[in-house]
Design an enzyme around this catalytic site. Sequence first.
Site: not given
Length: 315
Positions: A76, A79, A295
């Site tokens: 993604c 991300c 993350c």
Amino acid sequence: DWEAMTDIAKATRARLAEVVDPKPLLRLKETAKSPDGSVKRLWATKDDLLVESVLIPEKDHATLCLSSQAGCRLGCRFCATGALGFKRDLTRGEILSQALLAKGQEPFEAKPTNLVFMGMGEPLLNLGAVLGALEILTSPKHLAISGRRVSISTVGIPAAIQRLGQSPLNFGLTVSLGAPTNPLRDQLMPINREHPLEALKAALAAYPLRRGRRITVAYVLLKGVNDSQSEALALSRYLSGLKTKINLIPFNPWPGAPFERPGEEAIEKFRRTLAEKNHTVIVRWSKGLEVGAACGQLAGQKAKRRDPAETLATP
Ligand code: SF4
């Protein structure tokens, strides 16, 4: 040290040494605490892969965010983990260890009451290990976390959502949308080319929810990309007929990221548009910004990222 266990027969000790490695599955590499109390931990597996977990204290409970894979293959574009590339699935023991080993570490202020799989990786692509770890984490003999306090976050893999729905523990489900239309989602989240929004919606509609519960929709807001009025209206249309609550997550920039966080006015306008269409919607500011809350950020500081251009390539 099996050899020190002299009350066990020598032959048994030798056999144990062959088949059981008593060292922990994860080594704690780094702990970073942010002023809001979030504690982010960077772990190394035995083969030296880096994974993260975060403990997020709230007023009356604490949420532990776990990783399910070392890196992620889904790429993604917004991300930080996606930009690291994929190393491998974590084992059930490695997932479990993020929770159990943290108990012995300082500072571990609060026993986690809630678990979320929103760390590194796509949990539904490693569902066997995730469910195996949850079997123990929810057991009264261990952390005894109730299934209703567990949420699994996915980008949307319909068959796996169906499989997850069959678990008797009836876990909460969070789906990361990123975009309300296929052309934009195809660009931001390549998984959409395989499982477009229509298939995802059918899987969400069929997911068995506990009474009074809803699916959480996470929508990361990217300046000038998916934060316009027309996208807010398209998101509202897409979610019509589903029981959802929407978490708007202003993008949390990481080094080399190709996006920016929208301004507060744009964020509020987006929120208001959805609220006016009768959606339950809140803006969730990432906790622990100081320690890189997205993350993959902490692991990304230690590991070489893939070339963003490679990560961001679209066909
Ligand atoms: Fe993987 Fe989740 Fe990041 Fe997408 S958002 S790249 S699925 S970790």
